[in-house]
Design an enzyme around this catalytic site. Structure first.
Site, PDB file in Angstrom:
ATOM      1  N   GLY A   9      32.612 101.842  21.899  1.00  0.00           N
ATOM      2  CA  GLY A   9      33.526 102.661  21.102  1.00  0.00           C
ATOM      3  C   GLY A   9      33.388 104.130  21.421  1.00  0.00           C
ATOM      4  O   GLY A   9      32.286 104.678  21.381  1.00  0.00           O
ATOM      5  N   SER A  34      34.602 101.972  26.240  1.00  0.00           N
ATOM      6  CA  SER A  34      35.729 102.080  25.310  1.00  0.00           C
ATOM      7  C   SER A  34      37.052 101.928  26.065  1.00  0.00           C
ATOM      8  O   SER A  34      37.273 102.614  27.066  1.00  0.00           O
ATOM      9  CB  SER A  34      35.690 103.433  24.589  1.00  0.00           C
ATOM     10  N   THR A  42      41.063 111.133  14.398  1.00  0.00           N
ATOM     11  CA  THR A  42      41.836 110.267  13.498  1.00  0.00           C
ATOM     12  C   THR A  42      42.382 110.982  12.255  1.00  0.00           C
ATOM     13  O   THR A  42      43.527 110.724  11.868  1.00  0.00           O
ATOM     14  CB  THR A  42      40.948 109.069  13.065  1.00  0.00           C
ATOM     15  N   PRO A  43      41.600 111.861  11.602  1.00  0.00           N
ATOM     16  CA  PRO A  43      42.134 112.498  10.393  1.00  0.00           C
ATOM     17  C   PRO A  43      43.443 113.268  10.612  1.00  0.00           C
ATOM     18  O   PRO A  43      44.158 113.549   9.646  1.00  0.00           O
ATOM     19  CB  PRO A  43      41.009 113.442   9.955  1.00  0.00           C
ATOM     20  N   CYS A 156      40.616 102.417   3.116  1.00  0.00           N
ATOM     21  CA  CYS A 156      40.941 103.771   3.586  1.00  0.00           C
ATOM     22  C   CYS A 156      42.270 104.187   2.939  1.00  0.00           C
ATOM     23  O   CYS A 156      43.338 103.882   3.467  1.00  0.00           O
ATOM     24  CB  CYS A 156      41.030 103.721   5.112  1.00  0.00           C
ATOM     25  N   VAL A 294      33.261 102.866  10.912  1.00  0.00           N
ATOM     26  CA  VAL A 294      34.084 101.985  10.088  1.00  0.00           C
ATOM     27  C   VAL A 294      33.702 100.512  10.286  1.00  0.00           C
ATOM     28  O   VAL A 294      33.902  99.682   9.402  1.00  0.00           O
ATOM     29  CB  VAL A 294      35.575 102.226  10.436  1.00  0.00           C
ATOM     30  N   GLY A 314      34.483 110.642   7.652  1.00  0.00           N
ATOM     31  CA  GLY A 314      33.911 111.327   8.805  1.00  0.00           C
ATOM     32  C   GLY A 314      32.481 111.788   8.558  1.00  0.00           C
ATOM     33  O   GLY A 314      31.605 111.608   9.415  1.00  0.00           O
ATOM     34  N   ILE A 346      33.133 113.513   2.048  1.00  0.00           N
ATOM     35  CA  ILE A 346      34.114 114.558   1.755  1.00  0.00           C
ATOM     36  C   ILE A 346      35.480 113.970   2.077  1.00  0.00           C
ATOM     37  O   ILE A 346      35.679 113.431   3.162  1.00  0.00           O
ATOM     38  CB  ILE A 346      33.903 115.818   2.620  1.00  0.00           C
ATOM     39  N   CYS A 347      36.403 114.009   1.144  1.00  0.00           N
ATOM     40  CA  CYS A 347      37.771 113.569   1.429  1.00  0.00           C
ATOM     41  C   CYS A 347      38.679 114.750   1.128  1.00  0.00           C
ATOM     42  O   CYS A 347      38.675 115.244  -0.001  1.00  0.00           O
ATOM     43  CB  CYS A 347      38.216 112.429   0.514  1.00  0.00           C
ATOM     44  N   LYS A 382      41.202 122.336   6.049  1.00  0.00           N
ATOM     45  CA  LYS A 382      41.336 121.066   6.777  1.00  0.00           C
ATOM     46  C   LYS A 382      41.775 121.318   8.229  1.00  0.00           C
ATOM     47  O   LYS A 382      41.255 120.706   9.160  1.00  0.00           O
ATOM     48  CB  LYS A 382      42.316 120.140   6.056  1.00  0.00           C
TER      49      LYS A 382
END
Ligand SMILES: Cc1cc2nc3c(=O)[nH]c(=O)nc-3n(C[C@H](O)[C@H](O)[C@H](O)COP(=O)(O)OP(=O)(O)OC[C@H]3O[C@@H](n4cnc5c(N)ncnc54)[C@H](O)[C@@H]3O)c2cc1C
Length: 430
Positions: A9, A34, A42-43, A156, A294, A314, A346-347, A382
């Site tokens: 990965g 990978s 990804t975010p 998620c 994940v 993350g 943290i989101c 962000k």
């Protein structure tokens, strides 16, 4: 001879582990395997879907990046693992022997509602997000009802909230918001649960924010079917309802990919094929196999009427990677010290003009620290974090000293800690 560590990965978890290992020991032979030739942040995939980012802004080709840091790269997926022979076979037929294996493949996406894969969209991969972007461009010309949601078993939820709020922002900018009813349909028992049992006043904040943005929400239900013009869901009594929709974005649930399952039931959790790990993210049976990201089997934060899973964010993933890198290097050096990640989350849900951030440490209650903030500057935070993360990936150091100091100061976060007893489920106190 130097030990060979194979990492399956090349995403957030795989790259973080490779860099942390390289930083701890220059002599290790590290190979990242990978199939995707790039690292993707990804975010920012929801941003890609809305056309707010381009593919090249949030991705980096892995081959030149890894070779610069003395890490080998095989651009193929792992197909099977033989944990007794310490070998991985790739989709291209290569057989790779390892001393230590780190499984960081991310999830296999499960579109569990009938018609979900055909008639809905997703932001879970860069390819999905770009496809959604093309659909949105068509949609803006002839808009209609939108459904954003999450099926049972989702862990998620953040991207679903973000997508709903960011779409609201984009539609307003285009002057067509009044033509687009948005409905958020979720398996969470209440909005703001996020698979975390809520964080501080997240329920109230989410409800208020949805009301302010005229987003209708329906929680504690199962989306069972997606048709080209409607989404069908079921309540706890089994009664079904329909919501019309011209476009939908519905989060799939995650399970471990087939390569994990190939390693057998001592590596792959029979329920979801994710990697079985202990508190120190080591497989309890095969001690030279570790899981990061994940793909690791972490128990849900709490039981919910409709199943939900614990998100792996993350920050949690960076902490897993750091703990695993230390544990591998300590094992090689015959040190008995083992580390467990703190698993703090943290989101930050971007909403276009502003953003809502939640911090929970540790992720499994009872929590020592809970913080939340909704502000315009959170939106810029962000975006700045995205640039910072891409910079870290480019420089080859995902855990610079100043970051640890800042996190300690601002949030009392200690990313990893010495663990006296690794046995026990991940996230449980040592
Ligand atoms: C849309 C979205 C938005 C998110 N937003 C946030 C956020 O804002 N903040 C936050 O903290 N977290 C967020 N997350 C959660 C989490 O941070 C990300 O999912 C993160 O990318 C997970 O890292 P990972 O390394 O586990 O998996 P990934 O980053 O998905 O990387 C896995 C890699 O493994 C590769 N792979 C797959 N199968 C194989 C195989 N068989 N062999 C070898 N390689 C394989 C994949 O191609 C991929 O490159 C978000 C998640 C999603 C899906």
């Amino acid at each position: 001879m130097s030990k060979h560590i194979v990492i399956l990965g090349g995403g957030m978890g795989g790259i973080a582990t490779a860099y942390d290992l390289r930083k701890l020991d220059k002599s290790l032979k590290i190979t990242v395997v990978s199939g995707r030739p790039y690292f993707g942040f990804t975010p920012a995939y929801p941003h890609l879907a809305l056309g707010w980012r381009k593919f090249d802004d949030i991705t980096m080709p892995l081959a030149p990046l890894l070779s610069k840091h003395g890490i080998d790269f095989i651009n193929e997926n792992g197909e099977s693992i033989d944990p007794d022979a310490n070998k991985v076979k790739t989709t291209g037929g290569k057989e790779i022997s390892y001393d230590y294996l780190v499984i960081a493949t991310g999830p296999k996406l499960v579109f569990g509602a009938e018609g979900q894969e055909q008639h809905s969209t997703s932001v879970c991969t860069a390819e999905h997000a770009m496809e959604l972007n093309r659909k949105l461009e068509e949609f803006y010309k002839d808009p209609g009802h939108v459904v954003v949601g999450a099926i049972p078993g989702v862990s998620c939820f953040g991207p679903a909230y973000e997508f709903a709020f960011m779409l609201h922002h984009e539609l307003k900018k285009r002057g067509i918001r009044h033509k687009v009813p948005i409905t958020y349909i979720t398996s969470e028992p209440y909005v703001g649960h996020m698979g975390l049992g809520g964080v501080g006043p997240s329920r109230r904040l989410m409800e208020d924010t949805m009301a302010e943005r005229s987003i209708k929400y329906i929680a504690n239900v199962k989306i069972t079917k997606v048709e080209p013009d409607k989404v069908i869901y079921e309540d706890l009594e089994g009664k079904t309802y329909e919501v019309p929709c011209k476009l939908s974005m519905i989060m799939p649930r995650f399970m471990g990919p087939d390569v994990v399952a190939s390693a057998g039931d001592k590596v792959a959790n029979p329920a979801n094929k994710m990697v079985i790990v202990n508190r120190c993210f080591q497989n309890p049976t095969y001690k030279n196999i570790f899981g990061v990201g994940v793909v690791t089997a972490i128990p849900p934060v709490e039981q919910t009427p409709i199943p939900t899973g614990a998100p792996k964010t993350g920050m949690m993933i960076e902490q897993m990677a750091l703990a695993v890198a230390h544990n591998i290097v300590n094992d090689i050096r015959n040190s008995t010290d083992r580390y467990a990640p703190e698993l703090s989350a943290i989101c930050v849900a971007d909403m276009g003009g502003d953003a809502m951030g939640f911090f929970a440490s540790p992720v499994l209650p009872p929590r020592s620290v809970v913080k939340y903030k909704k502000a315009v500057w959170m939106h810029w935070f962000k975006s700045a974090f995205e640039k910072y993360f891409m910079w870290k990936v480019k420089t080859g150091d995902v855990a610079p000293f100043f970051e640890e100091g800042m996190l300690k100061l601002m949030f009392s976060v200690h990313p990893i800690h010495l663990c006296k007893d690794c046995a026990g489920s991940p996230g449980s106190p040592c």
